[in-house]
Scaffold this motif. Structure first.
Motif, PDB file in Angstrom:
ATOM      1  N   ILE A 152       0.869  -1.173   0.000  1.00  0.00           N
ATOM      2  CA  ILE A 152       0.000   0.000   0.000  1.00  0.00           C
ATOM      3  C   ILE A 152       0.909   1.226   0.000  1.00  0.00           C
ATOM      4  O   ILE A 152       1.727   1.382   0.908  1.00  0.00           O
ATOM      5  CB  ILE A 152      -0.913   0.018   1.244  1.00  0.00           C
ATOM      6  N   ALA A 153       0.803   2.077  -1.011  1.00  0.00           N
ATOM      7  CA  ALA A 153       1.691   3.234  -1.108  1.00  0.00           C
ATOM      8  C   ALA A 153       0.893   4.521  -1.272  1.00  0.00           C
ATOM      9  O   ALA A 153      -0.102   4.561  -2.001  1.00  0.00           O
ATOM     10  CB  ALA A 153       2.653   3.071  -2.273  1.00  0.00           C
ATOM     11  N   LEU A 154       1.367   5.552  -0.587  1.00  0.00           N
ATOM     12  CA  LEU A 154       0.755   6.881  -0.667  1.00  0.00           C
ATOM     13  C   LEU A 154       1.823   7.874  -1.113  1.00  0.00           C
ATOM     14  O   LEU A 154       2.930   7.895  -0.562  1.00  0.00           O
ATOM     15  CB  LEU A 154       0.159   7.260   0.682  1.00  0.00           C
ATOM     16  N   HIS A 155       1.479   8.680  -2.100  1.00  0.00           N
ATOM     17  CA  HIS A 155       2.438   9.590  -2.719  1.00  0.00           C
ATOM     18  C   HIS A 155       2.078  11.059  -2.515  1.00  0.00           C
ATOM     19  O   HIS A 155       2.759  11.926  -3.046  1.00  0.00           O
ATOM     20  CB  HIS A 155       2.536   9.300  -4.221  1.00  0.00           C
ATOM     21  N   GLU A 156       1.022  11.340  -1.783  1.00  0.00           N
ATOM     22  CA  GLU A 156       0.534  12.713  -1.650  1.00  0.00           C
ATOM     23  C   GLU A 156       0.751  13.287  -0.254  1.00  0.00           C
ATOM     24  O   GLU A 156      -0.050  14.077   0.223  1.00  0.00           O
ATOM     25  CB  GLU A 156      -0.956  12.772  -2.014  1.00  0.00           C
ATOM     26  N   GLY A 157       1.800  12.881   0.415  1.00  0.00           N
ATOM     27  CA  GLY A 157       2.114  13.453   1.717  1.00  0.00           C
ATOM     28  C   GLY A 157       2.012  12.457   2.851  1.00  0.00           C
ATOM     29  O   GLY A 157       1.298  11.455   2.780  1.00  0.00           O
ATOM     30  N   LEU A 158       2.750  12.747   3.910  1.00  0.00           N
ATOM     31  CA  LEU A 158       2.802  11.838   5.047  1.00  0.00           C
ATOM     32  C   LEU A 158       1.540  11.879   5.897  1.00  0.00           C
ATOM     33  O   LEU A 158       1.303  10.972   6.690  1.00  0.00           O
ATOM     34  CB  LEU A 158       4.046  12.120   5.884  1.00  0.00           C
ATOM     35  N   GLY A 159       0.711  12.904   5.747  1.00  0.00           N
ATOM     36  CA  GLY A 159      -0.576  12.923   6.442  1.00  0.00           C
ATOM     37  C   GLY A 159      -1.437  11.744   6.015  1.00  0.00           C
ATOM     38  O   GLY A 159      -2.089  11.101   6.851  1.00  0.00           O
ATOM     39  N   GLN A 160      -1.427  11.438   4.715  1.00  0.00           N
ATOM     40  CA  GLN A 160      -2.179  10.280   4.213  1.00  0.00           C
ATOM     41  C   GLN A 160      -1.579   8.980   4.734  1.00  0.00           C
ATOM     42  O   GLN A 160      -2.307   8.050   5.103  1.00  0.00           O
ATOM     43  CB  GLN A 160      -2.187  10.280   2.686  1.00  0.00           C
ATOM     44  N   PHE A 161      -0.264   8.900   4.769  1.00  0.00           N
ATOM     45  CA  PHE A 161       0.410   7.724   5.321  1.00  0.00           C
ATOM     46  C   PHE A 161      -0.039   7.489   6.758  1.00  0.00           C
ATOM     47  O   PHE A 161      -0.379   6.372   7.141  1.00  0.00           O
ATOM     48  CB  PHE A 161       1.936   7.925   5.263  1.00  0.00           C
ATOM     49  N   GLU A 162      -0.065   8.553   7.550  1.00  0.00           N
ATOM     50  CA  GLU A 162      -0.446   8.421   8.957  1.00  0.00           C
ATOM     51  C   GLU A 162      -1.902   8.008   9.111  1.00  0.00           C
ATOM     52  O   GLU A 162      -2.240   7.206   9.989  1.00  0.00           O
ATOM     53  CB  GLU A 162      -0.170   9.712   9.714  1.00  0.00           C
ATOM     54  N   GLN A 163      -2.788   8.519   8.248  1.00  0.00           N
ATOM     55  CA  GLN A 163      -4.194   8.092   8.292  1.00  0.00           C
ATOM     56  C   GLN A 163      -4.298   6.584   8.093  1.00  0.00           C
ATOM     57  O   GLN A 163      -5.017   5.900   8.823  1.00  0.00           O
ATOM     58  CB  GLN A 163      -5.010   8.811   7.214  1.00  0.00           C
ATOM     59  N   TRP A 164      -3.604   6.070   7.096  1.00  0.00           N
ATOM     60  CA  TRP A 164      -3.646   4.643   6.813  1.00  0.00           C
ATOM     61  C   TRP A 164      -2.956   3.837   7.905  1.00  0.00           C
ATOM     62  O   TRP A 164      -3.440   2.778   8.308  1.00  0.00           O
ATOM     63  CB  TRP A 164      -3.012   4.344   5.444  1.00  0.00           C
ATOM     64  N   ARG A 165      -1.815   4.327   8.411  1.00  0.00           N
ATOM     65  CA  ARG A 165      -1.104   3.610   9.472  1.00  0.00           C
ATOM     66  C   ARG A 165      -1.992   3.441  10.692  1.00  0.00           C
ATOM     67  O   ARG A 165      -2.107   2.359  11.253  1.00  0.00           O
ATOM     68  CB  ARG A 165       0.195   4.336   9.866  1.00  0.00           C
ATOM     69  N   ALA A 166      -2.664   4.525  11.095  1.00  0.00           N
ATOM     70  CA  ALA A 166      -3.556   4.474  12.250  1.00  0.00           C
ATOM     71  C   ALA A 166      -4.750   3.554  11.984  1.00  0.00           C
ATOM     72  O   ALA A 166      -5.138   2.762  12.849  1.00  0.00           O
ATOM     73  CB  ALA A 166      -4.024   5.879  12.615  1.00  0.00           C
ATOM     74  N   ALA A 167      -5.334   3.634  10.793  1.00  0.00           N
ATOM     75  CA  ALA A 167      -6.497   2.804  10.467  1.00  0.00           C
ATOM     76  C   ALA A 167      -6.148   1.320  10.481  1.00  0.00           C
ATOM     77  O   ALA A 167      -6.963   0.487  10.885  1.00  0.00           O
ATOM     78  CB  ALA A 167      -7.063   3.203   9.099  1.00  0.00           C
ATOM     79  N   LEU A 168      -4.936   0.989  10.060  1.00  0.00           N
ATOM     80  CA  LEU A 168      -4.506  -0.408  10.040  1.00  0.00           C
ATOM     81  C   LEU A 168      -3.957  -0.868  11.391  1.00  0.00           C
ATOM     82  O   LEU A 168      -3.703  -2.059  11.582  1.00  0.00           O
ATOM     83  CB  LEU A 168      -3.432  -0.609   8.965  1.00  0.00           C
ATOM     84  N   GLY A 169      -3.759   0.063  12.299  1.00  0.00           N
ATOM     85  CA  GLY A 169      -3.219  -0.285  13.608  1.00  0.00           C
ATOM     86  C   GLY A 169      -1.767  -0.734  13.550  1.00  0.00           C
ATOM     87  O   GLY A 169      -1.329  -1.527  14.379  1.00  0.00           O
TER      88      GLY A 169
END
Length: 113
Positions: free
Chosen positions: A54-71
């Motif tokens: 799973i990769a996000l290219h539009e900023g680390l805010g999106q990365f953190e949203q996904w990281r938190a959602a996945l635990g």
């Protein structure tokens, strides 16, 4: 999870695809990532299994949203860079399959750090 044999079939990917479907259904409002089903290292072992990239290219805010959602554990995040690109990698599992979450960001060139 099992180690993938060299003679894998499409059926071996069913668990990863099911986890992907559950992930997108549960987190439909999160930013759209780049998604792949691929052979992935199983965290904490020396085994490989079909998992999710799973990769996000539009900023680390999106990365953190996904990281938190996945635990995924923030202490397990690795930081890497090459040239003008940096990225974070958060390994973990979701629905019993290995997950690698990547977050890409612009980085100062190596000689400017």
């Amino acid at each position: 999870m099992t180690t993938i044999e060299t003679h894998a079939t499409a059926a071996d990917q069913v668990n990863a695809v099911g986890a992907l479907l559950a992930l997108l259904t549960t987190h439909a409002n999160l930013p759209a990532p780049d998604l792949h089903v691929k052979l992935t290292a199983v965290p904490g072992t020396h085994e490989w299994a079909w998992g999710l990239y799973i990769a996000l290219h539009e900023g680390l805010g999106q990365f953190e949203q996904w990281r938190a959602a996945l635990g995924l554990d923030p202490a397990a995040i690795e930081q890497k860079h090459h040239g003008t690109t940096g990225w974070l990698i958060a390994p973990g599992t979701h629905c019993g399959v290995p997950v690698e979450l990547y977050g890409f960001y612009p980085n100062a060139p190596d000689d400017e750090q």
